[in-house]
Design a protein around this motif. Structure first.
Motif, PDB file in Angstrom:
ATOM      1  N   THR A 210       0.829  -1.011  -0.024  1.00 15.59           N
ATOM      2  CA  THR A 210       0.078  -0.037   0.018  1.00 15.59           C
ATOM      3  C   THR A 210       0.836   1.266   0.104  1.00 15.59           C
ATOM      4  OG1 THR A 210       0.043  -0.047   2.617  1.00 15.59           O
ATOM      5  CG2 THR A 210      -2.079  -1.113   1.477  1.00 15.59           C
ATOM      6  N   ALA A 211       0.539   2.571  -0.344  1.00 16.11           N
ATOM      7  CA  ALA A 211       0.866   3.669  -0.534  1.00 16.11           C
ATOM      8  C   ALA A 211      -0.012   4.905   0.125  1.00 16.11           C
ATOM      9  CB  ALA A 211       1.571   3.982  -1.753  1.00 16.11           C
ATOM     10  N   LYS A 212       0.580   5.854   0.805  1.00 16.72           N
ATOM     11  CA  LYS A 212      -0.221   6.822   1.127  1.00 16.72           C
ATOM     12  C   LYS A 212       0.712   8.000   1.150  1.00 16.72           C
ATOM     13  CE  LYS A 212      -0.120   6.483   5.991  1.00 16.72           C
ATOM     14  NZ  LYS A 212      -1.112   6.285   7.215  1.00 16.72           N
ATOM     15  N   ARG A 213       0.153   9.247   0.989  1.00 16.25           N
ATOM     16  CA  ARG A 213       0.587  10.560   1.268  1.00 16.25           C
ATOM     17  C   ARG A 213       0.769  10.867   2.827  1.00 16.25           C
ATOM     18  NH1 ARG A 213      -3.489  13.243  -3.062  1.00 16.25           N
ATOM     19  NH2 ARG A 213      -2.728  12.165  -4.954  1.00 16.25           N
ATOM     20  N   LEU A 214       1.671  11.606   2.875  1.00 10.86           N
ATOM     21  CA  LEU A 214       1.635  12.075   4.367  1.00 10.86           C
ATOM     22  C   LEU A 214       1.537  13.525   4.342  1.00 10.86           C
ATOM     23  CD1 LEU A 214       5.017  10.146   5.282  1.00 10.86           C
ATOM     24  CD2 LEU A 214       2.641   9.606   6.128  1.00 10.86           C
ATOM     25  N   ASN A 215       1.192  14.135   5.545  1.00  9.14           N
ATOM     26  CA  ASN A 215       0.915  15.448   5.639  1.00  9.14           C
ATOM     27  C   ASN A 215       2.084  16.178   5.738  1.00  9.14           C
ATOM     28  OD1 ASN A 215       0.451  18.023   7.231  1.00  9.14           O
ATOM     29  ND2 ASN A 215      -1.705  17.067   7.651  1.00  9.14           N
ATOM     30  N   GLU A 216       2.441  16.931   4.804  1.00 11.62           N
ATOM     31  CA  GLU A 216       3.559  17.720   4.421  1.00 11.62           C
ATOM     32  C   GLU A 216       3.825  18.873   5.571  1.00 11.62           C
ATOM     33  OE1 GLU A 216       6.066  17.363   2.240  1.00 11.62           O
ATOM     34  OE2 GLU A 216       5.301  15.331   1.650  1.00 11.62           O
ATOM     35  N   THR A 217       2.669  19.551   5.913  1.00 12.38           N
ATOM     36  CA  THR A 217       2.875  20.311   6.897  1.00 12.38           C
ATOM     37  C   THR A 217       3.259  19.888   8.359  1.00 12.38           C
ATOM     38  OG1 THR A 217       1.007  21.885   5.967  1.00 12.38           O
ATOM     39  CG2 THR A 217       1.598  22.518   8.154  1.00 12.38           C
ATOM     40  N   ARG A 218       2.548  19.006   8.576  1.00 11.28           N
ATOM     41  CA  ARG A 218       2.957  18.279   9.947  1.00 11.28           C
ATOM     42  C   ARG A 218       4.250  17.803   9.912  1.00 11.28           C
ATOM     43  NH1 ARG A 218      -0.744  13.284  11.957  1.00 11.28           N
ATOM     44  NH2 ARG A 218      -2.282  14.854  11.355  1.00 11.28           N
ATOM     45  N   ILE A 219       4.970  17.249   8.865  1.00 11.69           N
ATOM     46  CA  ILE A 219       6.315  16.735   8.798  1.00 11.69           C
ATOM     47  C   ILE A 219       7.016  17.805   8.919  1.00 11.69           C
ATOM     48  CG2 ILE A 219       7.946  15.729   7.137  1.00 11.69           C
ATOM     49  CD1 ILE A 219       5.718  13.823   6.148  1.00 11.69           C
ATOM     50  N   ALA A 220       6.870  19.026   8.378  1.00 14.68           N
ATOM     51  CA  ALA A 220       7.707  20.126   8.331  1.00 14.68           C
ATOM     52  C   ALA A 220       7.620  20.759   9.674  1.00 14.68           C
ATOM     53  CB  ALA A 220       7.424  21.017   7.183  1.00 14.68           C
ATOM     54  N   VAL A 221       6.805  20.695  10.409  1.00  7.23           N
ATOM     55  CA  VAL A 221       6.775  21.036  11.930  1.00  7.23           C
ATOM     56  C   VAL A 221       7.656  20.211  12.678  1.00  7.23           C
ATOM     57  CG1 VAL A 221       5.141  21.733  13.919  1.00  7.23           C
ATOM     58  CG2 VAL A 221       4.693  22.478  11.641  1.00  7.23           C
ATOM     59  N   ALA A 222       7.427  18.996  12.558  1.00  9.83           N
ATOM     60  CA  ALA A 222       8.111  17.949  13.432  1.00  9.83           C
ATOM     61  C   ALA A 222       9.729  17.939  13.213  1.00  9.83           C
ATOM     62  CB  ALA A 222       7.651  16.696  13.004  1.00  9.83           C
ATOM     63  N   VAL A 223      10.130  18.045  11.854  1.00 13.56           N
ATOM     64  CA  VAL A 223      11.419  18.518  11.458  1.00 13.56           C
ATOM     65  C   VAL A 223      11.953  19.900  12.286  1.00 13.56           C
ATOM     66  CG1 VAL A 223      13.081  18.778   9.671  1.00 13.56           C
ATOM     67  CG2 VAL A 223      11.386  16.800   9.404  1.00 13.56           C
ATOM     68  N   THR A 224      11.266  20.861  12.186  1.00 12.64           N
ATOM     69  CA  THR A 224      11.700  21.996  12.615  1.00 12.64           C
ATOM     70  C   THR A 224      11.769  22.118  13.961  1.00 12.64           C
ATOM     71  OG1 THR A 224      10.819  23.111  10.391  1.00 12.64           O
ATOM     72  CG2 THR A 224      11.320  24.605  12.299  1.00 12.64           C
ATOM     73  N   HIS A 225      10.760  21.541  14.688  1.00 17.01           N
ATOM     74  CA  HIS A 225      10.429  22.091  15.956  1.00 17.01           C
ATOM     75  C   HIS A 225      10.722  20.785  17.026  1.00 17.01           C
ATOM     76  CE1 HIS A 225       9.094  26.103  15.211  1.00 17.01           C
ATOM     77  NE2 HIS A 225       8.247  25.321  14.384  1.00 17.01           N
ATOM     78  N   GLY A 226      10.962  19.590  16.259  1.00 20.38           N
ATOM     79  CA  GLY A 226      11.145  18.394  16.957  1.00 20.38           C
ATOM     80  C   GLY A 226       9.902  17.851  17.637  1.00 20.38           C
ATOM     81  N   VAL A 227       9.886  16.671  18.327  1.00 21.81           N
ATOM     82  CA  VAL A 227       8.855  16.043  18.860  1.00 21.81           C
ATOM     83  C   VAL A 227       9.065  15.540  20.137  1.00 21.81           C
ATOM     84  CG1 VAL A 227       7.913  15.524  16.572  1.00 21.81           C
ATOM     85  CG2 VAL A 227       9.434  13.683  17.789  1.00 21.81           C
ATOM     86  N   GLU A 228       8.177  15.144  20.963  1.00 22.76           N
ATOM     87  CA  GLU A 228       8.401  14.766  22.303  1.00 22.76           C
ATOM     88  C   GLU A 228       8.321  13.104  22.263  1.00 22.76           C
ATOM     89  OE1 GLU A 228       5.846  16.296  25.437  1.00 22.76           O
ATOM     90  OE2 GLU A 228       6.183  18.482  24.416  1.00 22.76           O
ATOM     91  N   VAL A 229       9.357  12.633  23.006  1.00 21.52           N
ATOM     92  CA  VAL A 229       9.289  11.125  23.108  1.00 21.52           C
ATOM     93  C   VAL A 229       9.429  10.747  24.511  1.00 21.52           C
ATOM     94  CG1 VAL A 229      10.371  10.885  20.857  1.00 21.52           C
ATOM     95  CG2 VAL A 229      11.754  10.911  22.814  1.00 21.52           C
ATOM     96  N   VAL A 230       8.937   9.572  24.892  1.00 21.42           N
ATOM     97  CA  VAL A 230       9.223   8.866  26.056  1.00 21.42           C
ATOM     98  C   VAL A 230       9.771   7.291  25.969  1.00 21.42           C
ATOM     99  CG1 VAL A 230       7.234   9.915  27.269  1.00 21.42           C
ATOM    100  CG2 VAL A 230       6.772   7.623  26.039  1.00 21.42           C
TER     101      VAL A 230
END
Length: 187
Positions: free
Chosen positions: A115-135
């Motif tokens: 299967t294949a799908k598009r990813l939300n480009e805006t969400r990816i850009a925000v995550a790359v720029t600002h990072g994400v929280e992890v546990v």
């Protein structure tokens, strides 16, 4: 636009895609997968992902569902049919359809789903720029034997080893030396 999936030789509408009820992936989680990112229509780290897929299949003593050039074509065709330039492609190979029994079936053909799908480009850009929280969490993937999940891959590997050693069953032993269960029976 409806999504398109590749399932065992056919491109079908995603909403209508399915595998047989006795597919060992469904019955036992007896299979492997790879997810590959797609940027600008190109598979990211394609060679590394396909090498890991082949290694994983080898470790489970499963055959590739088809020659590598044919699989590469299906990955690209699935991307094309879904108009994915930036996203991901998911590939799953199972041991195939066979009557429900823990040992490896003879003559089963591997099943392949892509299967294949598009990813939300805006969400990816925000995550790359600002990072994400992890546990962090303890790795419990195969340690939760108290849950009767369909993820029986450790059990089928134990059952197959028992058969190859000339035994009917393998009893599974915990870190303290206690028998917890049989690979396909209660102990």
């Amino acid at each position: 636009m409806s999504r398109i999936a590749y399932v065992n030789g056919h491109y079908v509408r995603h909403a209508e895609a399915g595998v047989h009820i006795e597919d060992r992936g469904y019955q036992f989680a007896d299979g492997v997968y790879e997810v590959c990112g797609v940027r600008g229509g190109k598979l990211m780290d394609e060679t590394l992902h396909l090498e890991r897929l082949q290694r994983s299949l080898h470790e489970l003593r499963m055959e590739m569902p088809m020659p590598l050039p044919a699989l590469k074509h299906i990955l690209r065709e699935t991307l094309r049919r879904n108009h994915v330039l930036n996203g991901m492609v998911y590939c799953q190979v199972t041991r195939g359809v066979a009557p429900r029994d823990h040992p490896f079936p003879e003559n089963a053909r591997p099943s392949l789903v892509v299967t294949a799908k598009r990813l939300n480009e805006t969400r990816i850009a925000v995550a790359v720029t600002h990072g994400v929280e992890v546990v962090t969490m303890p790795d419990q993937r195969w340690a939760r034997r108290d849950i009767k999940s369909i993820a029986l891959l450790p059990n089928i590997l134990a059952k197959q080893s028992a058969r190859e050693a000339g035994a009917y069953e393998a009893w599974l032993v915990d870190e303290e030396g206690f028998v917890t269960e049989g690979s396909s029976t209660n102990a």
